[in-house]
Design a protein around this motif. Sequence first.
Motif, short mmCIF file in Angstrom:
data_model
loop_
_atom_site.label_atom_id
_atom_site.label_comp_id
_atom_site.label_asym_id
_atom_site.label_seq_id
_atom_site.Cartn_x
_atom_site.Cartn_y
_atom_site.Cartn_z
N ILE A 13 1.63 7.00 5.66
CA ILE A 13 2.43 8.37 4.80
C ILE A 13 1.59 9.73 4.59
O ILE A 13 -0.02 9.82 4.68
CB ILE A 13 2.97 7.61 3.82
N VAL A 52 0.21 1.15 8.26
CA VAL A 52 1.58 2.25 7.60
C VAL A 52 0.92 3.58 7.32
O VAL A 52 0.16 4.24 7.80
CB VAL A 52 1.32 2.06 5.91
N GLU A 95 -5.89 4.67 4.70
CA GLU A 95 -6.01 3.59 4.21
C GLU A 95 -6.24 2.57 4.25
O GLU A 95 -7.02 1.74 3.36
CB GLU A 95 -4.41 3.74 3.36
N ARG A 131 2.78 1.78 -3.39
CA ARG A 131 1.47 2.51 -4.60
C ARG A 131 1.52 3.74 -4.29
O ARG A 131 1.37 4.65 -4.94
CB ARG A 131 0.53 2.31 -4.35
N ARG A 132 1.55 4.20 -2.29
CA ARG A 132 1.19 6.01 -2.39
C ARG A 132 2.32 6.72 -3.23
O ARG A 132 2.32 7.49 -3.51
CB ARG A 132 1.07 5.86 -0.97
N TYR A 160 -4.99 10.32 -6.57
CA TYR A 160 -3.90 10.08 -7.69
C TYR A 160 -4.07 9.18 -8.85
O TYR A 160 -3.28 9.45 -10.12
CB TYR A 160 -2.46 9.17 -6.41
N LEU A 162 -6.74 3.32 -2.98
CA LEU A 162 -6.76 2.53 -1.84
C LEU A 162 -7.77 2.32 -0.44
O LEU A 162 -7.61 1.61 0.36
CB LEU A 162 -5.08 2.89 -1.99
N ARG A 196 1.92 1.13 -16.51
CA ARG A 196 2.28 2.90 -15.83
C ARG A 196 3.52 3.39 -16.42
O ARG A 196 3.24 4.54 -16.60
CB ARG A 196 2.59 2.59 -14.38
N TYR A 242 4.39 5.75 -5.39
CA TYR A 242 4.46 5.54 -6.24
C TYR A 242 3.70 6.97 -6.86
O TYR A 242 3.88 7.57 -7.78
CB TYR A 242 4.07 4.36 -7.22
N ILE A 280 0.56 -1.15 0.00
CA ILE A 280 0.10 0.23 0.01
C ILE A 280 0.79 1.25 0.14
O ILE A 280 0.53 2.32 -0.30
CB ILE A 280 -1.20 0.02 1.13
#
Lengths: 79, 669
Positions: free
Chosen positions: B487, B485, B416, A30-31, B57, B62, B245, A33, A27
């Motif tokens: 971010i 996680v 997320e 991906r984020r 994005y 997600l 991608r 990226y 996860i």
Amino acid sequence: MNQSTPLLSLQPGATGSIYAIHDMNPILRRRLYDLGVHEGSVVSMKQRGPFGGPVTLECNGQLLGIRVKEARGIEVSVC
Amino acid sequence: MSSFALVGNPNTGKTSLFNTLTTSYEYVGNWAGVTVEKKIGDLKEGGGQLVDLPGIYSLHPLSKDERVATQYLIEETPSALINIVDASQLERNLALSIQLLEYGRPIILGLNMMDVAKSRGIHVDIQKLQEQLGVPVIPLIARTGKGSSEILSTLKDFGAVDSPVLTLDYGAAEEAITDIEKMLTSIPNLPNHRWVALQLLAQNPVILQALSSQIDMAEVDAISNRCEAKLLQAGYISSLPEWIRSVRAGFIEKLCHTVLDRSTQKPHNLTERLDAILTHRYLGIPIFLVFMFLLFKVTFDWIGNPLSDLLDGFISGPVSDGINNALDAVGASSFTHALIVDGIVAGVGGVLVFIPQIFVLFFIISFVEDSGYMARVSLLMDSLMEAVGLNGKAFIPFIIGFGCNVPAVMSARSIEQPKDRLLTTLLIPLMSCSARLPVYALFAGVFFQSHQALVVLSMYVLGIAMALLLCKLFSSYLLKNEANVFIVELPPYRLPQGRSLMRGTWEKGKGFLRKAGTLILGGSVLIWFLSYTGPGGFGVEMDDSFLAKIGGLLATLLAPLGFGTWQAGASLLTGFLAKEIVVSTMNIIYHVPNMEGLQGQIALSFTPLQAYSFMAFVLLYTPCLATVGVIRKETSSWRWTVFSIGYALILAYLISLIIYQGGRLLGFS
């Protein structure tokens, strides 16, 4: 090209281009990226967080924070 | 009627533009994930509807809010898309634009934050970008509304024409794309088939799910496996989604090379200097705590309370007198008189006097949201949150929860991982919302006059401490979390504009006023009626009323906590509707003309220790009706909803018991 070093070994303000990303949660990967952080992109270390907290990175003018344990998997080659 | 959709990366100003283009107003802020639900508004000069989608994005979601946007694109057919692109982050933003251009609907590219890009020395060649992509590109500064009239006029004569679809050459994957397109021909109501095929091959879960019953997924898998084998043969080690991608990334790189001039690019000077202090390794957290303390100082001692006293004087003086005179003049019966004065004026007026504190609090929260500090707080709090099994991002809903728990629960969507989201949702009710503020203000005003801000702050800290403690407990035993996680994107700081601060404050405060006019009004009438009637008929003594009987049932249960009176029981029971009603009920029960009178009554009925225990109970016990509703909606589970009520009741009882009995042992009264 120089040899690769861990991202975390960069001093605040230093810049490197990402050489490899190891063992990262999918996860998060991906984020990252999505935010333009992947192999080949240029990142700079901005700041270490409080009490071993997240590090602040900059990539393409975007500031972002990730945890130290995840940043550990990022290897850069210093330009 | 035509409908247009706003699509773009998080925090690029979609909602700001939405607010200038439509007659409606939605919530804006400076962090990624403000909008978590699609919002629909009418375009200003007529001509259709505009849909504001949560920021994404890519079309591959997600989090739950991102799913909303992708789902919209597969299920609906918008007449045209407005793709908002951050000019200072062009490369990253274009990754989404490519997928939208492949989608095949007419598109306008709104190049937002031209001012930010310019001040950072980033120059975008609009003419060239327009030529390369084949769609209109309109420069914008959404925050000030610049460029919005151009968007409106472009939209007017736009929907009818079909703009050319962007077709990239995916090389080795082209054969697979054609094969899948063949499978799609028989299915009605699909967007551009090439787009669908690419999304399927890129393993987009929303598209896979939407089509799972209509096409043979085994066949899709077979096609992509064949294609991956071919890629491998050609010497590429990447998977098919990665290949797709990388083709797009290659296109963007070339595009940016021609349209972007970064030769004079400067760093974010101001942002970096501020971050050096505000997120400093050692100073960051103390600064945040000082900020929180000042917040309460301003809300209570410095601005809120003096204004609140003025308002109280106005309501209990001229307003009440006016109503009394008017009632006498029309010869109202004693029943009507009592209903209006003892019920409505006491109940609703008793809550309205706290408008100043609540608006000041909302103003400060709006400032934090608009400035960009919100994302930094989540960064500062991550270590602490990680220690209890959550991540720093959960702190954003917590702060929003200080305003109101309902939008806070909604905002948890941008987290997320599902378990993190559930955990955050369950804990948000422990964040002391503005509705609990009147209760603290009332009690702290009576018993802790010299340390009001500190005592109220202690309630907020108690809420956060309990949330952290329970978080640890729940994440260790109940919701065992796979490694979570963290971010967070840190947007550049900006000085909030007065206009948008006022707007944000008003939009949050409006809810409070609306509640006063509906739920609290209705609740007050009901409570007054229950206090006016009893087994003995109408106009009974308060102690013989139904309300006293109902509250009395709880009194024995509450006695060990220090407030075993029917009055406390009745106000807590009615407080489930909305926590301000605790104050309304007390106003009606002790029927007093103004705050001063109520404070006098309360001073007689509680001791300081009992008052503190009562405040803690109000903080922690069951979320209000509206919050329970939104928890049910967001978790889609009655089990978790009931759990959130149940744990809160137990927690409130335990903590109040500890405060009261512990306090007595220590010799407080």
